[in-house]
Design a protein around this motif. Structure first.
Motif, short mmCIF file in Angstrom:
data_model
loop_
_atom_site.label_atom_id
_atom_site.label_comp_id
_atom_site.label_asym_id
_atom_site.label_seq_id
_atom_site.Cartn_x
_atom_site.Cartn_y
_atom_site.Cartn_z
N HIS A 1 0.83 -1.21 0.00
CA HIS A 1 0.00 0.00 0.00
C HIS A 1 0.87 1.26 0.00
O HIS A 1 0.57 2.23 -0.69
N GLN B 1 0.64 4.06 -2.81
CA GLN B 1 0.28 5.41 -2.41
C GLN B 1 1.32 6.42 -2.89
O GLN B 1 1.00 7.50 -3.36
N LEU B 2 2.57 6.03 -2.77
CA LEU B 2 3.66 6.92 -3.16
C LEU B 2 3.65 7.19 -4.66
O LEU B 2 3.88 8.32 -5.11
N LEU B 3 3.41 6.14 -5.45
CA LEU B 3 3.62 6.23 -6.90
C LEU B 3 2.40 6.72 -7.67
O LEU B 3 2.50 7.06 -8.83
N THR B 4 1.23 6.74 -7.01
CA THR B 4 -0.01 7.03 -7.74
C THR B 4 -0.47 8.46 -7.49
O THR B 4 -0.85 8.81 -6.37
N ARG B 5 -0.45 9.25 -8.55
CA ARG B 5 -0.95 10.62 -8.45
C ARG B 5 -2.40 10.70 -8.91
O ARG B 5 -3.18 11.50 -8.40
N HIS C 1 -5.99 3.44 -4.24
CA HIS C 1 -5.18 4.64 -4.39
C HIS C 1 -5.46 5.37 -5.70
O HIS C 1 -4.78 6.35 -6.02
N ARG D 1 4.37 3.56 -13.93
CA ARG D 1 5.37 3.90 -12.91
C ARG D 1 6.17 2.71 -12.44
O ARG D 1 7.29 2.85 -11.97
N VAL E 1 9.92 1.38 -11.64
CA VAL E 1 10.24 0.80 -10.35
C VAL E 1 9.89 -0.69 -10.40
O VAL E 1 8.80 -1.05 -10.87
N VAL F 1 13.13 11.12 -1.64
CA VAL F 1 11.98 10.22 -1.77
C VAL F 1 11.91 9.28 -0.58
O VAL F 1 10.84 9.03 -0.01
N GLN G 1 10.25 10.78 2.24
CA GLN G 1 8.79 10.75 2.12
C GLN G 1 8.23 9.39 2.56
O GLN G 1 7.20 9.31 3.21
N SER H 1 9.84 18.96 2.13
CA SER H 1 9.61 17.54 1.87
C SER H 1 9.80 16.70 3.12
O SER H 1 9.50 15.53 3.12
N PRO I 1 13.80 7.38 -11.86
CA PRO I 1 12.42 7.46 -12.33
C PRO I 1 11.48 8.08 -11.30
O PRO I 1 10.46 8.65 -11.68
N VAL I 2 11.83 7.98 -10.02
CA VAL I 2 10.94 8.50 -8.99
C VAL I 2 11.62 9.66 -8.27
O VAL I 2 12.73 9.50 -7.75
N VAL J 1 10.77 13.46 -5.83
CA VAL J 1 9.75 14.10 -5.00
C VAL J 1 8.77 14.88 -5.88
O VAL J 1 7.60 15.04 -5.55
N ASN K 1 7.60 13.92 -8.80
CA ASN K 1 6.62 13.11 -9.54
C ASN K 1 5.96 12.02 -8.69
O ASN K 1 5.38 11.09 -9.23
N ILE K 2 6.05 12.14 -7.36
CA ILE K 2 5.27 11.21 -6.54
C ILE K 2 3.93 11.85 -6.20
O ILE K 2 3.67 13.01 -6.55
N ASN K 3 3.10 11.08 -5.54
CA ASN K 3 1.77 11.52 -5.13
C ASN K 3 1.88 12.81 -4.29
O ASN K 3 2.45 12.78 -3.21
N PRO K 4 1.33 13.92 -4.78
CA PRO K 4 1.44 15.17 -4.01
C PRO K 4 0.76 15.10 -2.64
O PRO K 4 1.13 15.86 -1.74
N VAL L 1 1.07 12.71 -0.58
CA VAL L 1 2.11 12.22 0.33
C VAL L 1 3.04 13.37 0.72
O VAL L 1 3.38 13.55 1.88
#
Lengths: 536, 536
Positions: free
Chosen positions: A207, A211-215, A238, A275, A308, A375, A378, B11, B58-59, B61, B63-66, B68
């Motif tokens: 999860h 959560q992190l990867l899905t905008r 998410h 992603r 990823v 990241v 986060q 962040s 690729p990931v 701060v 381009n991650i879910n804002p 978060v």
């Protein structure tokens, strides 16, 4: 009434079981569609057709988060609810059904079916739960010497020896050190304790990454079909998009990078930013173990495409065939010369699986490599909102990654327990695989690993029609009939996803060995009767 | 460099500490704004100004879910990171700082500061972890008879006595029966075991409700200010809007329904649909205990406005003043004649708090009443995706709701342990409260309950200016200075929210009694020096 039932199914867990007949969008999914970018999203629009709840309640299914409504989780879905009801009826009125017990083959939950815990692990956990007895003389008689010693070691790694305190949000530093050492011993490459995030089982870790990867719904995650429905559920919750890739049943559930490439391009053409790639190895529900070469291709694909790699490796200790061996994706990528800066890789591990099967302890971790410090900060922050995972689960995760070694007092009994479970699982897998392959119209790939078989069943047209009349998917129709006739609980393939027009079910290999003949006998009898009834 | 630092702070966890100087949107929040519907959302826009991470990863701060990125959690934020660093420095080089230990007053984590677990609870947990010893004669000498008996009872409630199996996704039925019986004994009203959802601490339960109720940023949740930042974090993660209502510091952190009404109307006028009201009783970080009358007003308000009442009641056993008593919102609403059909009410409870303080066990539950069966089915489905909460935590939750009773072998030692902890906490609360009130420019309300004090500090203009220069909020400036000078860790009020232009900090009452004089002495000396340095 039909509308009510639709709503009930749609709002329940196994929504897709009912969509077969009623919903044309879903129908196309079962029958012909190969573009299933909308895999988890087709349910939401159907909610509009549900009748409103009583209007006085402020919260109704119509005004809650539609992502929650959309989410599905078949492993604990409708068929299990029916099974629980049958079990209660059997308890209240023995003899009320043509079987005397429910045989739960729906979930990888070994100890619920009688598997005993590994003694050494439980000794250490008990001592850490009540350290006051560590110094007592009676304890020497009750617990093995190395369990006592290990408990002291664990306690010394916990600030103030306080097993009742919140830990660091990634988990207790000393336990992460031990886990990293276990990973190093497994892979032959360094592991950093700061890369370990201990979690309450693997599910919260999955999860967190979703959560992190899905905008938005424009972010996609490549997932195998068939897949473990945690992934589709988490992506739905998410708000992302599941981008499916199909495992090739004809090559033992092979994973072709050409298929990955094709689906990635198809997703891109629909405006989806992919992603990450989920790989489950050993496979769930499919039980295959990937070859090194295949793994290297997958790593290369992720590197080239900037994805990823989310590696579900919770069955790493469950391999049953001598010709296959588990290799972690981290080991593979490091062997290829790819380091921290080359690929973003998350490996999920759990104490629920393996030979120990400690599902109730909710221990697990993810090893997070190849992300920037910002990241990672986060990820740490999200972990910190929930404070920490449970300490017993943390301790157990450190134990399974560092079991007793040759020379330890417990080593002999420990390895006997471990080997007994693993060899029994291998026998059970083979027996069930053979039994499935004996059934008319059923083919079953080899169970190389994990805890499942996912046989394919060619259902007669008459059965498919009957399912249609019963407003359910054909494989769910078969599984429900089986349950009502025999007490055996399988999960229909439609809960995991499958090539449209094919039908499967997932069976665990977990009933204890003395129950396996009954499973085989009852299934075989039922199947014969079912085919006789519906043969075209 | 400043931009880098901004990004780092933004962040990181305690973003708001840094926004004071740099960000005009945030500045208005600290200084003058009373409309803080955007409470948790002001950070997101600032991310655009952050420099990109290395573009090859690729990931990033960026381009991650804002959501978060937006989420904040001060209790484990920057100040704690600094404290951990100082602690490491002290260990590596004793004498390197003007104090010999870090005094963690930042988090309600009693056992991390030396509080001992309740023996009976740990005995039962250890026996359930390793039931193989239950029949052994040595066990009689090591464990109390009623702990052995209770362990058998617990095991008999678990199908197959399998403490290593996933349970029902709401928790083991027999344990939910026991918890419901405990709630009935507490409230004098019936409780239904099917309303209980056992969770890994209270945090996942809060997340589940926020996830359920939040469809978009147009859905709002009324939360107290100051609040426990789990709520702002969870609302941010699920993309909703925190609608603040202010507790009245001048009336001992009173909760006025006129304020609720005012903020509800303000939110409505901005197009926000308010779904629920969060009440924390006893209060965190404020320590007040609500009166019955006040609770009745709140229930009436929720009923009239169609709001779900989310009652954080995790401190229900932590009341330190004879004139106040804890009453659950369920008891209050039932006393008013409101039943299942009248009000949607969720009560959160945790094994982390109370006198037992078993934070590391991650046990807890929510009691969910007044929702339709279809919505309950959705809650169950989300719970089922994560399979179940950890079984030790489930067992412990059943124990804290059903501790030993008069006549049980353990009763005397159990009640001595419990009363010793509670009376000590009351003494510590009073000592700290008095000490805070002795400080120049500091006023502190009575600690009626919970584990915290939230004193208000009038900072000299010169200190506020210095904080501005240091790019931090004034209360964070004070707390950082305090930490560096004394090793005492408080959380700045800005992490909880406060009336703009006022400054506070939160201190737990949890250091062991022999440490309290040192806390008071060091704080008093520091404060005098600080005021002397910055007096206008």
């Amino acid at each position: 009434m039909i509308i009510y039932m639709m709503r009930k199914f749609v709002s329940g867990c196994v929504r897709n079981l009912s969509r077969y007949r009623s919903l044309s969008a879903s129908q196309s999914r079962y029958l012909s569609s190969t573009s299933v970018l909308d895999f988890p999203s087709s349910a939401s629009s159907t909610m509009a057709s549900a009748p409103p709840s009583k209007s006085s309640a402020p919260v109704t299914v119509e005004n809650i988060n539609p992502k929650v409504v959309k989410c599905e989780y078949a492993v604990r879905g409708e068929i299990v609810t029916v099974a629980q009801k049958l079990q209660q009826e059997l308890q209240a009125k023995p003899g009320s059904h043509p079987f005397d017990e429910i045989l739960y083959c729906n979930i990888g939950n070994p100890q619920s079916l009688g598997q005993q815990p590994i003694t050494f692990f439980r000794e250490v956990l008990a001592l850490c739960d009540h350290p006051a007895i560590l110094d007592r003389s009676e304890t020497q008689g009750l617990f093995s010497a190395d369990a006592i010693e290990r408990a002291w070691q664990v306690l010394d790694q916990i600030p103030g020896r306080a097993t009742g305190a919140y830990s660091h949000s990634q988990g207790i530093q000393g336990l992460r050190d031990a886990i990293a050492a276990g990973i190093e011993a497994r892979d032959g490459f360094p592991a950093d304790p700061n890369d370990i995030f201990l979690t309450d089982g693997a599910s919260p870790a999955v999860h967190m990454m979703m959560q992190l990867l899905t905008r938005s719904e424009n972010d996609g995650i490549l997932c195998p079909i068939p897949q473990y429905p945690l992934y589709s559920a988490s992506i739905a919750l998410h708000g992302g998009t599941l981008v499916p890739y199909y495992l090739d049943e004809t090559t033992g559930w092979g994973l072709e990078t050409s298929e990955l490439k094709k689906q990635l391009e198809a997703a891109k053409s629909k405006g989806i930013t992919v992603r990450a790639l989920v790989v489950i190895n050993p496979g769930n529900p499919t039980g295959q173990v990937l070859s090194d070469e295949n793994q290297r291709d997958i790593v290369e694909f992720c590197k080239q495409e900037g994805l990823v790699l989310l590696a579900d490796e919770v069955y790493q200790e469950n391999v049953y065939v001598p010709e296959k061996k588990f290799h972690s994706f981290k080991k593979i990528s490091r062997t290829m010369g790819y380091g921290e800066g080359d690929i973003s890789l998350v490996s999920f591990q759990s104490v629920s699986k393996g030979y120990y099967g400690e599902c109730g302890k909710r221990g697990g971790y993810m090893e997070v490599t190849g992300f920037g410090a910002d990241v990672r900060e986060q990820i740490y922050k999200v972990a910190s909102v929930n404070l920490c995972s449970n300490i017993s689960g943390q301790i157990l995760a450190s134990l399974v990654m560092n079991p007793p070694k040759v020379g330890d007092e417990s080593y002999e009994s420990y390895s006997a327990e471990r080997d007994g479970i693993l060899s029994s699982l291998a026998r059970r897998a083979k027996t069930l695989e053979d039994a499935f392959n004996q059934l008319e119209g059923v083919t079953c790939n080899k169970a190389e690993g994990a805890m499942y078989l996912f046989p394919r069943i060619s259902l007669p047209q008459k059965a498919i029609k009957a399912a249609e009349v019963a407003n359910t998917a054909p494989d769910a129709f078969y599984c429900k009939r089986l349950l009502n006739a025999t007490g055996i609980v399988f999960v229909p393939g439609s809960g995991f996803g499958q090539v449209p027009g094919t039908w499967h079910f997932r069976s665990t290999i977990l009933p204890q060995e003395d129950k396996i003949p009954a499973v085989v006998l009852r299934l075989t009898e039922f199947h014969k009767g079912f085919m006789d009834e519906f043969r075209d």
